[in-house]
Scaffold this motif. Structure first.
Motif, PDB file in Angstrom:
ATOM      1  N   ARG A   1       1.071  -1.582  -0.259  1.00 39.14           N
ATOM      2  CA  ARG A   1      -0.035   0.018  -0.465  1.00 39.14           C
ATOM      3  C   ARG A   1       0.587   1.349  -0.294  1.00 39.14           C
ATOM      4  NH1 ARG A   1      -4.788   0.911   1.857  1.00 39.14           N
ATOM      5  NH2 ARG A   1      -5.595   3.158   2.606  1.00 39.14           N
TER       6      ARG A   1
ATOM      7  N   VAL B   1       0.773   4.233  -2.019  1.00 39.53           N
ATOM      8  CA  VAL B   1       1.077   5.794  -2.335  1.00 39.53           C
ATOM      9  C   VAL B   1       2.191   6.678  -2.365  1.00 39.53           C
ATOM     10  CG1 VAL B   1       1.158   7.179  -0.198  1.00 39.53           C
ATOM     11  CG2 VAL B   1      -0.520   5.287   0.548  1.00 39.53           C
TER      12      VAL B   1
ATOM     13  N   ARG C   1       1.879  13.542 -12.683  1.00 35.97           N
ATOM     14  CA  ARG C   1       0.856  13.239 -11.017  1.00 35.97           C
ATOM     15  C   ARG C   1       1.728  14.468 -10.418  1.00 35.97           C
ATOM     16  NH1 ARG C   1       0.164   7.400 -11.772  1.00 35.97           N
ATOM     17  NH2 ARG C   1       1.847   7.360 -10.822  1.00 35.97           N
ATOM     18  N   ARG C   2       2.638  14.766 -10.000  1.00 37.53           N
ATOM     19  CA  ARG C   2       3.945  14.820  -9.009  1.00 37.53           C
ATOM     20  C   ARG C   2       3.039  16.591  -9.329  1.00 37.53           C
ATOM     21  NH1 ARG C   2       9.651  15.243 -10.153  1.00 37.53           N
ATOM     22  NH2 ARG C   2       8.196  16.607 -12.053  1.00 37.53           N
TER      23      ARG C   2
ATOM     24  N   ARG D   1      -0.047  18.560   1.778  1.00 41.27           N
ATOM     25  CA  ARG D   1       0.932  17.699   1.036  1.00 41.27           C
ATOM     26  C   ARG D   1       0.360  17.812  -0.281  1.00 41.27           C
ATOM     27  NH1 ARG D   1       1.503  11.182   2.168  1.00 41.27           N
ATOM     28  NH2 ARG D   1      -0.505  11.707   1.180  1.00 41.27           N
TER      29      ARG D   1
ATOM     30  N   ASN E   1      -2.812   7.770   4.014  1.00 44.06           N
ATOM     31  CA  ASN E   1      -2.214   7.369   3.215  1.00 44.06           C
ATOM     32  C   ASN E   1      -0.237   8.642   3.719  1.00 44.06           C
ATOM     33  OD1 ASN E   1      -2.522   5.380   2.817  1.00 44.06           O
ATOM     34  ND2 ASN E   1      -3.424   5.950   0.970  1.00 44.06           N
TER      35      ASN E   1
ATOM     36  N   ASN F   1     -10.107   7.504  -9.920  1.00 42.86           N
ATOM     37  CA  ASN F   1      -8.565   6.564  -9.998  1.00 42.86           C
ATOM     38  C   ASN F   1      -8.243   6.763 -11.507  1.00 42.86           C
ATOM     39  OD1 ASN F   1      -8.066   5.537  -7.556  1.00 42.86           O
ATOM     40  ND2 ASN F   1      -8.563   3.523  -8.302  1.00 42.86           N
TER      41      ASN F   1
ATOM     42  N   PHE G   1      -3.424  14.166  -3.860  1.00 34.22           N
ATOM     43  CA  PHE G   1      -3.942  13.147  -3.291  1.00 34.22           C
ATOM     44  C   PHE G   1      -4.334  13.279  -1.973  1.00 34.22           C
ATOM     45  CE2 PHE G   1      -2.401  10.681  -7.106  1.00 34.22           C
ATOM     46  CZ  PHE G   1      -3.138  11.381  -7.437  1.00 34.22           C
TER      47      PHE G   1
ATOM     48  N   PHE H   1      -5.949  10.506   0.526  1.00 34.11           N
ATOM     49  CA  PHE H   1      -7.255   9.809   1.034  1.00 34.11           C
ATOM     50  C   PHE H   1      -7.796  10.278   2.186  1.00 34.11           C
ATOM     51  CE2 PHE H   1      -3.307   9.470  -1.826  1.00 34.11           C
ATOM     52  CZ  PHE H   1      -2.866   8.714  -2.577  1.00 34.11           C
TER      53      PHE H   1
ATOM     54  N   LEU I   1      -3.715   6.754 -12.538  1.00 33.89           N
ATOM     55  CA  LEU I   1      -3.441   6.040 -11.338  1.00 33.89           C
ATOM     56  C   LEU I   1      -4.038   4.228 -11.677  1.00 33.89           C
ATOM     57  CD1 LEU I   1      -3.624   7.329  -7.355  1.00 33.89           C
ATOM     58  CD2 LEU I   1      -2.812   7.045  -8.536  1.00 33.89           C
TER      59      LEU I   1
ATOM     60  N   ALA J   1       1.934   6.822  -6.092  1.00 41.24           N
ATOM     61  CA  ALA J   1       0.688   7.672  -6.417  1.00 41.24           C
ATOM     62  C   ALA J   1       1.095   9.722  -6.323  1.00 41.24           C
ATOM     63  CB  ALA J   1      -0.375   7.849  -5.644  1.00 41.24           C
ATOM     64  N   LEU J   2       2.124   9.324  -5.593  1.00 40.11           N
ATOM     65  CA  LEU J   2       2.322  10.885  -5.096  1.00 40.11           C
ATOM     66  C   LEU J   2       3.330  11.637  -6.542  1.00 40.11           C
ATOM     67  CD1 LEU J   2       3.182  11.087  -1.977  1.00 40.11           C
ATOM     68  CD2 LEU J   2       0.684  11.785  -2.926  1.00 40.11           C
ATOM     69  N   GLY J   3       4.016  10.760  -7.408  1.00 40.16           N
ATOM     70  CA  GLY J   3       4.790  10.731  -8.136  1.00 40.16           C
ATOM     71  C   GLY J   3       6.022  10.225  -8.480  1.00 40.16           C
ATOM     72  N   THR J   4       6.130   9.087  -7.405  1.00 39.00           N
ATOM     73  CA  THR J   4       8.202   8.367  -7.386  1.00 39.00           C
ATOM     74  C   THR J   4       7.785   7.782  -8.454  1.00 39.00           C
ATOM     75  OG1 THR J   4       7.320   8.465  -4.316  1.00 39.00           O
ATOM     76  CG2 THR J   4       9.255   7.171  -5.506  1.00 39.00           C
TER      77      THR J   4
ATOM     78  N   PRO K   1      -0.863   1.801  -8.534  1.00 35.94           N
ATOM     79  CA  PRO K   1      -0.938   2.263  -7.095  1.00 35.94           C
ATOM     80  C   PRO K   1      -2.636   2.342  -7.217  1.00 35.94           C
ATOM     81  CG  PRO K   1      -0.352   3.540  -9.164  1.00 35.94           C
ATOM     82  CD  PRO K   1       0.185   2.192  -9.832  1.00 35.94           C
ATOM     83  N   ALA K   2      -3.108   2.374  -8.105  1.00 38.03           N
ATOM     84  CA  ALA K   2      -4.752   1.912  -7.850  1.00 38.03           C
ATOM     85  C   ALA K   2      -5.057   0.884  -6.884  1.00 38.03           C
ATOM     86  CB  ALA K   2      -5.328   2.359  -9.243  1.00 38.03           C
TER      87      ALA K   2
ATOM     88  N   ALA L   1      -7.829   6.842   3.770  1.00 40.79           N
ATOM     89  CA  ALA L   1      -7.125   6.722   4.703  1.00 40.79           C
ATOM     90  C   ALA L   1      -5.452   7.348   5.566  1.00 40.79           C
ATOM     91  CB  ALA L   1      -6.124   5.013   4.698  1.00 40.79           C
TER      92      ALA L   1
ATOM     93  N   ILE M   1       6.178  16.088  -2.048  1.00 37.51           N
ATOM     94  CA  ILE M   1       6.738  15.768  -3.721  1.00 37.51           C
ATOM     95  C   ILE M   1       7.058  17.122  -4.217  1.00 37.51           C
ATOM     96  CG2 ILE M   1       4.170  16.569  -5.638  1.00 37.51           C
ATOM     97  CD1 ILE M   1       2.944  15.333  -3.359  1.00 37.51           C
TER      98      ILE M   1
END
Lengths: 404, 233
Positions: free
Chosen positions: A295, A299, B89-90, B162, B101, B57, B95, B97, B62, A302-305, A397-398, B99, B115
């Motif tokens: 997970r 994340v 995305r960056r 963030r 995250n 997504n 995002f 979420f 994503l 998703a953040l761009g890594t 990621p999804a 939870a 980021i």
């Protein structure tokens, strides 16, 4: 930042990190002690084998080593000796004369190998006097004395004080025969040699075989065994005689050297097995860690890594653990090897190698016992982390973020 | 279909998503055509299984659509590869979420600047923007804490900081209030509305929460993977 995350991740699951590190540390230490033990054993065998019998380097007349002959002699012993002596790494050198004949004591006769030695030089080079187990060593000047091997003494029923008659053929074709007094009985550690060996003073032997001023072999010992190749080359240059051959112990005792090399290859297999066990342990924990953090990798992505950054993150974590484990393993390896190099390991049963008996084996602290395990641990850790790292880098990621 | 104009942030053209996990195809999205313009504060609502999260997504890159195209800031993201999507995305999407995250081993400050670090923003600028953002979300003084040392509401504030600190084109928030009590959720929604007004950043929510629906300026209802209603308040 990747390095920072990797470093902190290591301390998140302390138990897992310790398990991974333990696998690496145990692997490193085992491998290090294994190499130290192996090198120490071979070094011990080589030192005993060369120091006791053949020396580190030998000089012969061309072709003598392949096909020994009474007539293939070194005629300029003093000149060659001076050249050898001028090399600082040379510890000692000793000329020898070899031939065979019949030895008789009273009614008993047998084939003997007659070895003419310069007593003082031989004592310095191969500690000849320490091999005498009964009686005394030969006098330093020629005086009709003989020291015979333990096995030969048994065959001839000879004791200290017996009269030994030697029959053979001299270099000029005449019959060589003379009477010698057995002053000592010796044990070289090689039973085969001891059944035929008959040592005379080199001048007595030269006189008997009409080889005045000539010898068959010059044995050289050097201060450190790892300098043999360098000193061999140096001697060749200084002697500069095309009629003479200078051979290191690896050439003189070809079959012994080959057998030892074959044994060392067996050690390499042992090391590979140890490292395989380590690799499986590391793979297991790293894979588990990646699965648990699916997970989180989702994340990060998703953040761009980038995938390659996730890949680096997993591999970096393993590299950090490997570096720490190598440091701890190196300390343990050096410590154990050092202790065993002083105290040794007493074998429950003595073993014989190359005709020599060994009862206590000593390890060796050397760079090989640190570099090989370090490279092996690091490589196997990196290799086994590649699969989990690729798996982490390819996470969708999804999908990953649906994982709990 | 023409490409997006400047004011159109997201355009979807007949976006379809079919999941086929066990060999039985399930249509999560059935040809969605939508346009979202800059500065919107939009909620996508609908019952469970209506396709809200799948839609989010897909518009964030994503996930990829089975059919159809997605434009985000004029670029077709549905045809980008992994690395291009990461960069996109960056630079364009923030995002939030359900939870939170957050990265558990990083402090509040490090989570917020993460980021910008990926984007190669200088240290001085990062520091300044993080400070400003944490002040905007009311988190001054907790910069050095780890996520586990914060309450749920505080963690979600960090997630908002963030998401917004790199000034992306849109903020996508998937059930951002679902794990929070109503007061904390209400406070956060107020804060996001204020930031939306102040910065003009586009907010898109996927939610079940009536509070979010009340505050949204546009409400898109999905049902069986299709747009059922689309109303602007």
């Amino acid at each position: 930042m990747i390095l920072k995350i990797a470093f902190r991740n290591i301390f998140r699951q302390k138990r897992r990190t310790i398990l991974t590190a333990l696998a690496m540390i145990v692997g490193f230490t085992l491998s290090s002690v294994f190499i130290g033990w192996s090198d120490g054993t071979y070094s011990n065998i080589i030192t005993t084998f060369t120091g006791n019998r053949i020396g580190h380097i030998q000089v012969h007349s061309k072709g003598y080593l392949d096909k020994p002959s009474l007539y293939k002699t070194i005629d300029n012993v003093s000149t060659v000796g001076e050249a050898i002596q001028s090399i600082p790494e040379v510890e000692a050198w000793s000329p020898r004369l070899f031939t065979s004949g019949i030895g008789s004591v009273n009614e008993k006769s047998t084939a003997v190998q007659i070895i003419g030695i310069d007593v003082a030089r031989e004592t310095k080079a191969t500690q000849f006097d320490k091999k005498v187990i009964e009686g005394t060593t030969l006098a330093e000047t020629a005086s009709g004395q003989a020291v015979i091997g333990k096995g030969l003494a048994k065959i001839l029923a000879a004791t200290v004080g017996s009269e030994l008659v030697i029959f053979s053929q001299a270099a000029d074709g005449s019959i060589a025969n003379d009477l010698y007094e057995v002053v000592g009985i010796m044990e070289s550690g090689n039973a085969i040699t001891d059944r035929v060996a008959c040592y005379l003073h080199i001048e007595d032997a030269q006189q008997l075989f009409v080889l005045e001023g000539r010898v068959h072999e010059i044995v050289i010992t050097v201060s450190k065994i790892n300098k043999v190749a360098m000193v061999t080359e140096n001697i060749r240059t200084r002697i500069n005689d095309p009629l003479l051959e200078v051979s290191p112990w690896q050439v003189v005792a070809k079959s012994f050297y080959k057998a030892m090399k074959a044994d060392q290859q067996g050690d390499a297999i042992g090391r590979v097995i140890i490292m395989l066990i380590v690799a499986i342990g590391v793979l297991n924990t790293v894979l588990m860690s990646v699965l648990e953090r699916t997970r989180e990798y989702g994340v990060l992505k998703a953040l761009g890594t980038k995938p390659r950054q996730i890949f680096s993150l997993v591999v970096t974590e393993v590299i950090i653990i490997a570096i720490a484990s190598i440091c701890v393993g190196a300390i343990l390896g050096i410590l154990i090897n050092y202790l065993l190099s002083i105290n040794g390991i007493k074998l429950p049963q003595e073993f014989t190698y190359g005709g020599m008996k060994f009862g206590t084996m000593y390890t060796e602290v050397n760079m090989r016992s640190l570099i090989i395990p370090a490279v092996t641990v690091m490589l196997s850790a990196i290799i086994v982390s590649l699969f989990p790292a690729i798996k982490a880098a390819r996470i969708l990621p999804a999908k990953a973020m649906r994982t709990h | 279909m023409e490409q997006t104009q400047n004011h159109e942030v997201i355009v979807t053209d007949k976006v379809t998503k079919i999941f086929d996990p066990d060999g039985i195809p399930v249509n999560a999205l059935n040809g969605i055509d939508l346009t979202i313009t800059s500065g919107e504060f939009t909620a996508i609502v609908g019952p469970s299984g209506s396709g809200k999260t799948t839609f989010l997504n897909i518009i964030s890159g994503l996930d990829t659509p089975t059919e159809g195209k997605v434009w985000l800031s004029g670029k077709i993201i549905s045809e980008m590869n992994g690395n291009e999507l990461s960069d996109f995305r960056r630079d364009n999407i923030g995002f939030i979420f359900q939870a939170y995250n957050l990265i558990p081993v990083l402090t509040v400050e490090e989570n917020v600047e993460y980021i910008m670090l990926l984007a190669g923003v200088s240290k001085a600028e990062r520091h300044e923007r993080v400070k400003k953002m944490l002040k905007a979300v009311g988190l001054e003084g907790v910069e050095d804490r780890l996520p586990t040392q914060l309450s749920g509401g505080q963690q979600q504030r960090v997630a908002i900081a963030r998401a917004m600190v790199s000034e992306p084109t849109i903020i996508l928030a998937d059930e951002p209030t679902a794990n929070l009590d109503s007061k904390t959720g209400n406070d956060l929604l107020e804060m996001m509305r204020r930031l939306n007004d102040e910065t003009g950043m586009t907010f898109i929510f996927s939610t079940h929460d009536p509070m979010v629906m009340d505050r949204a300026r546009r409400l898109i209802t999905l049902r069986d993977g299709q747009v059922d209603t689309d109303e602007t308040k």
